[in-house]
Design a protein around this motif. Structure first.
Motif, PDB file in Angstrom:
ATOM      1  N   ASN A 158      89.443  55.479  17.657  1.00 33.72           N
ATOM      2  CA  ASN A 158      89.739  56.401  18.749  1.00 33.72           C
ATOM      3  C   ASN A 158      88.700  56.262  19.855  1.00 33.72           C
ATOM      4  O   ASN A 158      87.496  56.300  19.586  1.00 33.72           O
ATOM      5  CB  ASN A 158      89.768  57.839  18.238  1.00 33.72           C
ATOM      6  CG  ASN A 158      90.875  58.054  17.235  1.00 33.72           C
ATOM      7  OD1 ASN A 158      91.926  57.424  17.307  1.00 33.72           O
ATOM      8  ND2 ASN A 158      90.650  58.941  16.288  1.00 33.72           N
ATOM      9  N   ILE A 159      89.195  56.125  21.080  1.00 34.53           N
ATOM     10  CA  ILE A 159      88.323  55.961  22.233  1.00 34.53           C
ATOM     11  C   ILE A 159      88.620  57.082  23.222  1.00 34.53           C
ATOM     12  O   ILE A 159      89.753  57.244  23.670  1.00 34.53           O
ATOM     13  CB  ILE A 159      88.532  54.584  22.898  1.00 34.53           C
ATOM     14  CG1 ILE A 159      88.195  53.476  21.888  1.00 34.53           C
ATOM     15  CG2 ILE A 159      87.684  54.466  24.163  1.00 34.53           C
ATOM     16  CD1 ILE A 159      88.460  52.086  22.383  1.00 34.53           C
ATOM     17  N   GLY A 160      87.583  57.858  23.553  1.00 34.87           N
ATOM     18  CA  GLY A 160      87.742  58.973  24.471  1.00 34.87           C
ATOM     19  C   GLY A 160      87.547  58.560  25.912  1.00 34.87           C
ATOM     20  O   GLY A 160      86.783  57.651  26.220  1.00 34.87           O
ATOM     21  N   ALA A 182      91.589  52.216  32.064  1.00 34.22           N
ATOM     22  CA  ALA A 182      91.164  52.557  30.699  1.00 34.22           C
ATOM     23  C   ALA A 182      92.373  52.827  29.810  1.00 34.22           C
ATOM     24  O   ALA A 182      92.416  52.383  28.660  1.00 34.22           O
ATOM     25  CB  ALA A 182      90.237  53.769  30.717  1.00 34.22           C
ATOM     26  N   HIS A 183      93.344  53.553  30.333  1.00 33.14           N
ATOM     27  CA  HIS A 183      94.556  53.868  29.564  1.00 33.14           C
ATOM     28  C   HIS A 183      95.212  52.589  29.044  1.00 33.14           C
ATOM     29  O   HIS A 183      95.494  52.465  27.853  1.00 33.14           O
ATOM     30  CB  HIS A 183      95.531  54.650  30.448  1.00 33.14           C
ATOM     31  CG  HIS A 183      96.825  54.968  29.793  1.00 33.14           C
ATOM     32  ND1 HIS A 183      97.001  56.059  28.988  1.00 33.14           N
ATOM     33  CD2 HIS A 183      98.016  54.312  29.808  1.00 33.14           C
ATOM     34  CE1 HIS A 183      98.247  56.077  28.536  1.00 33.14           C
ATOM     35  NE2 HIS A 183      98.875  55.036  29.028  1.00 33.14           N
ATOM     36  N   ALA A 212      93.434  50.230  20.003  1.00 31.86           N
ATOM     37  CA  ALA A 212      92.847  51.536  19.697  1.00 31.86           C
ATOM     38  C   ALA A 212      93.723  52.653  20.268  1.00 31.86           C
ATOM     39  O   ALA A 212      94.708  52.395  20.957  1.00 31.86           O
ATOM     40  CB  ALA A 212      91.432  51.614  20.271  1.00 31.86           C
ATOM     41  N   THR A 213      93.324  53.876  19.990  1.00 27.90           N
ATOM     42  CA  THR A 213      94.041  55.047  20.488  1.00 27.90           C
ATOM     43  C   THR A 213      93.189  55.751  21.535  1.00 27.90           C
ATOM     44  O   THR A 213      92.008  56.015  21.307  1.00 27.90           O
ATOM     45  CB  THR A 213      94.330  56.035  19.339  1.00 27.90           C
ATOM     46  OG1 THR A 213      95.110  55.350  18.354  1.00 27.90           O
ATOM     47  CG2 THR A 213      95.075  57.253  19.822  1.00 27.90           C
ATOM     48  N   VAL A 273      86.034  60.278  17.667  1.00 31.50           N
ATOM     49  CA  VAL A 273      85.899  59.368  18.793  1.00 31.50           C
ATOM     50  C   VAL A 273      84.738  58.410  18.531  1.00 31.50           C
ATOM     51  O   VAL A 273      83.605  58.833  18.321  1.00 31.50           O
ATOM     52  CB  VAL A 273      85.694  60.152  20.111  1.00 31.50           C
ATOM     53  CG1 VAL A 273      85.320  59.231  21.248  1.00 31.50           C
ATOM     54  CG2 VAL A 273      86.955  60.939  20.438  1.00 31.50           C
ATOM     55  N   ALA A 274      85.043  57.124  18.517  1.00 31.93           N
ATOM     56  CA  ALA A 274      84.037  56.095  18.244  1.00 31.93           C
ATOM     57  C   ALA A 274      83.347  55.609  19.513  1.00 31.93           C
ATOM     58  O   ALA A 274      82.188  55.184  19.484  1.00 31.93           O
ATOM     59  CB  ALA A 274      84.690  54.913  17.532  1.00 31.93           C
ATOM     60  N   MET A 275      84.069  55.646  20.630  1.00 34.18           N
ATOM     61  CA  MET A 275      83.539  55.236  21.927  1.00 34.18           C
ATOM     62  C   MET A 275      84.021  56.250  22.943  1.00 34.18           C
ATOM     63  O   MET A 275      85.098  56.811  22.801  1.00 34.18           O
ATOM     64  CB  MET A 275      84.059  53.853  22.326  1.00 34.18           C
ATOM     65  CG  MET A 275      83.683  52.735  21.412  1.00 34.18           C
ATOM     66  SD  MET A 275      84.412  51.178  21.997  1.00 34.18           S
ATOM     67  CE  MET A 275      84.756  50.401  20.426  1.00 34.18           C
ATOM     68  N   LEU A 276      83.220  56.442  24.000  1.00 39.90           N
ATOM     69  CA  LEU A 276      83.576  57.435  25.006  1.00 39.90           C
ATOM     70  C   LEU A 276      83.262  56.914  26.395  1.00 39.90           C
ATOM     71  O   LEU A 276      82.128  56.535  26.672  1.00 39.90           O
ATOM     72  CB  LEU A 276      82.813  58.741  24.744  1.00 39.90           C
ATOM     73  CG  LEU A 276      83.032  59.892  25.716  1.00 39.90           C
ATOM     74  CD1 LEU A 276      84.478  60.373  25.669  1.00 39.90           C
ATOM     75  CD2 LEU A 276      82.073  61.040  25.392  1.00 39.90           C
ATOM     76  N   PHE A 277      84.280  56.906  27.244  1.00 38.71           N
ATOM     77  CA  PHE A 277      84.087  56.622  28.659  1.00 38.71           C
ATOM     78  C   PHE A 277      83.878  57.956  29.357  1.00 38.71           C
ATOM     79  O   PHE A 277      84.669  58.881  29.170  1.00 38.71           O
ATOM     80  CB  PHE A 277      85.320  55.941  29.274  1.00 38.71           C
ATOM     81  CG  PHE A 277      85.492  54.520  28.857  1.00 38.71           C
ATOM     82  CD1 PHE A 277      84.841  53.504  29.531  1.00 38.71           C
ATOM     83  CD2 PHE A 277      86.308  54.197  27.786  1.00 38.71           C
ATOM     84  CE1 PHE A 277      84.995  52.188  29.138  1.00 38.71           C
ATOM     85  CE2 PHE A 277      86.473  52.886  27.392  1.00 38.71           C
ATOM     86  CZ  PHE A 277      85.807  51.877  28.076  1.00 38.71           C
TER      87      PHE A 277
END
Length: 104
Positions: free
Chosen positions: A40-42, A54-55, A63-64, A86-90
């Motif tokens: 999951n990526i925020g 990003a979307h 990823a989701t 969330v594993a990564m976050l923009f």
């Protein structure tokens, strides 16, 4: 349709080809950092051309995408990020202070 306009944001135009290339670059970078199905990526920020890229980039990586409301207070934000795993976050620059306060 490759040369037709796919996205206009604040006067900046992206053709379908440009949008595809930008999202492909992001997808490749995400995969290189471990993005894949089940990750999951925020994304936390106001509407922007980068949000659209990003979307599509997250989707192409497998990823989701997890949209994160930038109006959340810190405890709510922490809950959302932890609950969604969330594993990564923009994060848009104007919201880095609140995220840095508990991610540092």
């Amino acid at each position: 349709f490759p040369r037709k306009t796919a996205l206009i944001f604040e006067g900046k135009r992206y053709s379908y080809t440009e949008l595809d290339h930008a999202s492909n670059r992001l997808a490749c970078a995400l995969v290189a950092r471990g993005a894949k199905r089940g990750v999951n990526i925020g994304v936390m920020g106001r509407n922007s051309d980068e949000w659209v890229i990003a979307h599509y980039g997250v989707a192409k990586s497998g990823a989701t995408l997890v949209p994160v409301n930038y109006l959340l207070a810190e405890p709510e934000l922490r809950f959302v990020l932890e609950n969604a795993e969330v594993a990564m976050l923009f994060v848009s620059p104007e919201f880095t202070t609140v995220v840095n306060s508990f991610c540092a």
